[in-house]
Design an enzyme around this catalytic site. Structure first.
Site, PDB file in Angstrom:
ATOM      1  N   LYS A 261       0.838  -1.199   0.000  1.00 48.95           N
ATOM      2  CA  LYS A 261       0.000   0.000   0.000  1.00 48.95           C
ATOM      3  C   LYS A 261       0.875   1.252   0.000  1.00 48.95           C
ATOM      4  O   LYS A 261       2.049   1.210   0.371  1.00 48.95           O
ATOM      5  CB  LYS A 261      -0.885   0.035   1.256  1.00 48.95           C
ATOM      6  CG  LYS A 261      -1.922  -1.052   1.358  1.00 48.95           C
ATOM      7  CD  LYS A 261      -2.683  -0.913   2.672  1.00 48.95           C
ATOM      8  CE  LYS A 261      -3.701  -2.024   2.856  1.00 48.95           C
ATOM      9  NZ  LYS A 261      -4.841  -1.885   1.931  1.00 48.95           N
ATOM     10  N   ARG A 335     -10.259 -11.384   2.920  1.00 49.30           N
ATOM     11  CA  ARG A 335     -11.172 -12.467   2.516  1.00 49.30           C
ATOM     12  C   ARG A 335     -10.537 -13.846   2.713  1.00 49.30           C
ATOM     13  O   ARG A 335     -11.241 -14.836   2.852  1.00 49.30           O
ATOM     14  CB  ARG A 335     -11.610 -12.255   1.070  1.00 49.30           C
ATOM     15  CG  ARG A 335     -10.538 -12.387   0.034  1.00 49.30           C
ATOM     16  CD  ARG A 335     -10.874 -11.639  -1.238  1.00 49.30           C
ATOM     17  NE  ARG A 335     -10.859 -10.199  -1.040  1.00 49.30           N
ATOM     18  CZ  ARG A 335     -11.147  -9.303  -1.972  1.00 49.30           C
ATOM     19  NH1 ARG A 335     -11.466  -9.702  -3.193  1.00 49.30           N
ATOM     20  NH2 ARG A 335     -11.115  -8.013  -1.717  1.00 49.30           N
TER      21      ARG A 335
END
Length: 486
Positions: A261, A335
């Site tokens: 990121k 997830r």
């Protein structure tokens, strides 16, 4: 927690009290507010009228417009209160409940007020002199009509327990990630539940996670110095009913892994464990309320870091459900940990019965914020009964959700040439629903399941910084209560 009292008759008022009412209420005058002051404050009923002088016997008197108290969006009322309390602080608040005829507005306000018991300074990380310590509310007095007392008493009991869970979740989520590691959370859970005979927990460490075949949780956590944990919290309930299962994403810090990121995108990533923190808060609230239904919380905890052992794009890991997953994006780690948590919850047997339903909650995608903003949590499920029940519960408590579509049209988004599934779509389309479809593959088709994407609602964003909100604990408690009534 903050002390509170519900009154339908006159209660003692002192000079530390701040009365918040509305223009046409008879309560301020009955408690001794000067009539001349009240007349001047009623002059413009469409605006907030605020007085800090000449309002004896109170230290402060505020009249909020009726349109705020009765607005169909509970957030309008709580936003006004939040702004008011940021400017004016008193040890004792007197709340006029005369216009709280909408349950959603009442509960949202009560949650906000009880949540005042926790502030960032309580973490003990900032040096604050006695002279500069923020004023704290220590007492709440709620006024209502005699015929309303039973109704408000039930709502206050619900809100008090809910806010206790919210505050536990908020404190944990606000903590810096160098403190708040997977092992730290596991220890905190064991400490917190020690005071509740109906709560118990088990913790799987990194060795047990590998032995049990939780390959997705292991893949995410293996790159960090702080290894992963799976924490299972059980609330026994008061009857041998099918249990409600909740799974929380607990990524205690998310660098994005090799899919690194940016600095700005990484700054708030200590909050990537809000789902797990809120599941813990939910279990505490359930125990506080002594709910009939058994409840189980599964916390999937890991750091997503960069290191020699970190998962790489193109790796394939095998899940607890037995499905193989191509990891084509290491920044779609939430997830992965959730998938193993969902599979674990869906295979549990309590009182000889499987789960009544499984609900997962996670700060999963930025895409849901672009779609729904910061006031609504995203809801994705194929179970229409669960969709309706969660939507209605959110409307009744002011912690609302908005349903997004979910069906086999999204199956191609997670197709892989080398494994059963991949963890992100290669076309960057339908990011939130593609993630939800991926998660749905890890819960049996015959078990009701729902996904809550709380990326927009898990935080309050004020004055240029973010703090944990404790949502969606109010929604899930409301849903549990309504589900038990059925």
């Amino acid at each position: 927690m903050i002390e509170y009292q519900l009154c339908s008759e006159r209660c003692p008022v002192d000079s530390a009290s701040h009365l918040i009412s509305y223009p046409q209420s008879a309560l301020p005058a009955s408690l001794g507010a000067p009539e001349t002051l009240l007349q001047s404050m009623r002059a413009d009923e469409g605006r907030v009228a605020d007085a800090a002088y000449g309002c004896e016997p109170f230290s402060h008197l505020t009249l909020l417009p009726a349109t705020l108290w009765q607005h169909r969006q509970a957030a309008k009322l709580t936003d006004a209160w939040r702004a008011l309390l940021a400017q004016n602080a008193a040890a004792s608040l007197i709340i006029d409940c005369g216009l709280l005829t909408r349950q959603a507005n009442a509960l949202a306000l009560f949650h906000l007020l009880f949540s005042l018991d926790y502030q960032l300074v309580d973490l003990g990380l900032k040096t604050v002199s006695d002279d500069n310590k923020p004023a704290r509310v220590s007492r709440l007095i709620f006024y209502c009509q005699t015929q309303q007392q039973a109704h408000f008493s039930a709502l206050l009991r619900q809100a008090y327990a809910t806010a206790k869970g919210m505050n536990i979740a908020r404190r944990l989520a606000d903590m810096p990630s160098d403190y708040c590691t997977p092992a730290f959370i596991a220890d905190e859970v064991e400490t917190l539940i020690a005071g509740y005979p109906d709560l118990s927990c088990e913790v799987l460490d990194e060795t047990q996670i590998k032995q049990q075949g939780l390959g997705l949780l292991q893949a995410v956590g293996k790159g960090g110095n702080n290894p992963p944990r799976l924490v299972v919290i059980r609330y026994a309930g008061k009857a041998p009913l099918p249990f409600a299962a909740y799974v929380g994403k607990g990524v205690t810090f998310d660098t994005g892994g090799h899919w690194l990121k940016s600095g700005d995108g990484m700054y708030t990533m200590k909050y990537d464990m809000c789902g797990a923190a809120n599941v813990l808060g939910l279990l505490v609230a359930a125990a506080e309320l002594q709910l009939t239904q058994p409840v189980v919380g599964v916390l999937a905890l890991a750091e997503n870091m960069i290191g020699p052992a970190a998962m790489r794009p193109g790796d394939v890991a095998v899940s607890y459900a037995g499905h193989s997953v191509e990891i084509n994006n290491t920044d779609a780690e939430g997830r992965l940990v959730l998938a193993d948590g969902i599979a674990w919850a869906s295979r549990m047997i309590v009182n000889g019965q499987p789960a009544r339903y499984v609900i997962d909650l996670a700060t999963l995608t930025g895409a849901v914020v672009k779609a729904l903003g910061y006031d609504l949590s995203g809801l994705m499920t194929q179970d229409e009964s669960l969709r309706h029940a969660l939507t209605q519960a959110g409307q009744r408590c002011g912690d609302e959700v908005w349903s997004l579509p979910l069906d086999e049209r999204f199956a191609g988004q997670i197709a892989s040439n080398i494994a059963d599934y991949c963890n992100t779509p290669t076309n960057s389309a339908a990011i939130s629903t593609s993630a939800a479809w991926f998660l749905s593959r890890f819960c049996p088709d015959d078990m009701p399941w729902a996904h809550l994407d709380i990326s927009g609602t898990a935080l309050w964003r004020e004055k240029g910084y973010s703090v944990a909100s404790g949502r969606p604990v109010p929604l899930l408690i409301q849903h549990l209560l309504e589900d038990m009534e059925k």
